[in-house]
Design an enzyme around this catalytic site. Structure first.
Site, short mmCIF file in Angstrom:
data_model
loop_
_atom_site.label_atom_id
_atom_site.label_comp_id
_atom_site.label_asym_id
_atom_site.label_seq_id
_atom_site.Cartn_x
_atom_site.Cartn_y
_atom_site.Cartn_z
N GLN A 73 50.96 100.49 36.27
CA GLN A 73 51.53 100.97 35.01
C GLN A 73 50.56 100.70 33.86
O GLN A 73 50.04 99.60 33.70
CB GLN A 73 52.87 100.27 34.75
CG GLN A 73 53.63 100.78 33.55
CD GLN A 73 54.14 102.21 33.70
OE1 GLN A 73 54.44 102.68 34.79
NE2 GLN A 73 54.23 102.92 32.59
N LYS A 108 61.40 104.03 38.14
CA LYS A 108 60.59 104.45 39.29
C LYS A 108 61.10 103.79 40.56
O LYS A 108 61.24 104.43 41.60
CB LYS A 108 59.12 104.08 39.06
CG LYS A 108 58.41 105.01 38.10
CD LYS A 108 57.06 104.47 37.65
CE LYS A 108 56.48 105.37 36.57
NZ LYS A 108 55.31 104.81 35.90
N ASP A 123 48.86 108.47 40.93
CA ASP A 123 48.74 108.85 39.52
C ASP A 123 47.66 109.92 39.32
O ASP A 123 47.60 110.55 38.27
CB ASP A 123 48.34 107.62 38.69
CG ASP A 123 49.48 107.07 37.86
OD1 ASP A 123 50.37 107.84 37.48
OD2 ASP A 123 49.47 105.85 37.60
N1 GUN Z 1 51.99 104.97 31.28
C1 GUN Z 1 52.44 106.08 30.64
N2 GUN Z 1 52.38 107.15 31.46
C2 GUN Z 1 51.89 106.70 32.63
C3 GUN Z 1 51.61 107.35 33.87
O1 GUN Z 1 51.79 108.55 34.07
N3 GUN Z 1 51.11 106.54 34.84
C4 GUN Z 1 50.89 105.21 34.65
N4 GUN Z 1 50.38 104.52 35.66
N5 GUN Z 1 51.15 104.60 33.51
C5 GUN Z 1 51.64 105.34 32.52
#
Ligand code: GUN
Length: 303
Positions: A104, A60, A127
């Site tokens: 996350q 990311k 998100d």
């Molecule tokens: N962990 C697995 N997928 C995601 C996601 O789309 N967003 C976040 N914040 N954590 C994750």
């Protein structure tokens, strides 16, 4: 003649699609910068040392920089208290250089995930997990939309054009994929069925699907003869299984080889939905930035 070539359906190339989305985002970011002196900023918060999460966060951060945005990385120890995490989120909420915030998941067990998600400013919730964004999406209003289902929607629209009137079946009802996916398909005028572990005769439900989106985390669960001929199949599953020679490999929730003989189009694993998730995170950050500054949003990147 190679029989596979004559019988396999179209593969939806998520890797190439994601690269196009990133280019589109990068172009818009450059324009924001030159015309308004604005640089979108994305803050990513990782608590603990989960190896898979560390890989995601690193990817990311790299892609954020590559599209010309500013990345703010906050790596906190697994022992971080909930109070300290909430204090960090309050600072990020107040920081005008931060347009998007992502915490996350999963979080360590001593931290209440719901409380953390609720503490993110909904306008920076890239998100789309904040209850305000969930509610806005569910009532057909302008929201920030979870990245994985947004990526699926983009690929479906690209493949099919209008989705109006199509029968869509979503297998899986998670907050991250299944539920928001169903809302997005409903918003695009599909007739939507959400199936899950208690659904009766899942095979028959799937056979009615013009669009089949699967997000259950069970390798190869959806069989070839569950697919309606010509259907568009989106496989969200990413499962690591044992392969020959003590190695492992990634497979989806759909039995790809069998389904590809029947479907009109299908996403592979890897290289399908996966790359779209981060691309949509970047596009959501751009969208949040444009909204924060009252500027027009880029075309084609939102639901
Ligand atoms: N962990 C697995 N997928 C995601 C996601 O789309 N967003 C976040 N914040 N954590 C994750």
């Amino acid at each position: 003649m190679n029989i596979r070539e004559t019988t396999l359906s179209a593969r939806i190339d998520g890797k190439a699609f994601a690269a196009d989305v990133r280019t589109h985002v990068a172009d818009h970011v450059a324009e924001l910068n030159s015309e308004h002196g604005i640089t979108p900023g994305l803050a990513v918060v990782l608590v603990g040392e989960d190896p898979a999460s560390e890989v995601y966060v690193r990817n990311k951060a790299r892609q954020t920089r590559e599209t010309g945005m500013t990345g703010f990385e906050h790596k906190l120890s697994a022992e971080t208290s909930q109070a300290d995490l909430l204090a960090l989120l309050a600072r990020l909420n107040a920081d005008p250089a931060v347009h998007g915030i992502l915490v996350q998941l999963p979080l360590p067990r001593h931290i209440d995930t719901e409380a953390v998600l609720a503490a993110i400013d909904p306008a920076k919730d890239v998100d789309g997990f904040h209850i305000s964004n969930v509610g806005l999406l569910g009532t057909g209003q302008k929201a920030l939309v979870p990245c994985t289902p947004l990526g699926c929607l983009m690929m479906l629209r690209d493949r099919l054009g209008s989705l109006k009137g199509l029968n869509a079946v979503v297998v899986g009802r998670s907050n991250i994929v299944g539920r928001p996916m169903a809302q997005l398909l409903l918003r695009d005028d599909c007739t939507v069925t959400v199936a899950h572990r208690h659904s009766r005769d899942l095979a028959e439900i799937c056979r009615g699907a013009d669009i089949l989106v699967v997000a259950v985390g069970r390798p190869g669960m959806i069989k070839g003869d569950w697919i309606k001929p010509g259907a568009t199949v989106i496989d969200v599953g990413i499962n690591r299984i044992e392969a020959e020679g003590g190695k492992t490999r990634l497979v989806g929730d759909v039995d790809f080889d069998a389904a590809a003989r029947v479907a009109g189009a299908i996403t592979p694993v890897p290289g399908g939905v996966g790359p779209m998730t981060i691309a949509c995170l970047l596009s959501n950050t751009l969208t949040a930035c444009c909204r924060a500054h009252g500027l027009p949003e880029p075309d084609g990147l939102t639901a």
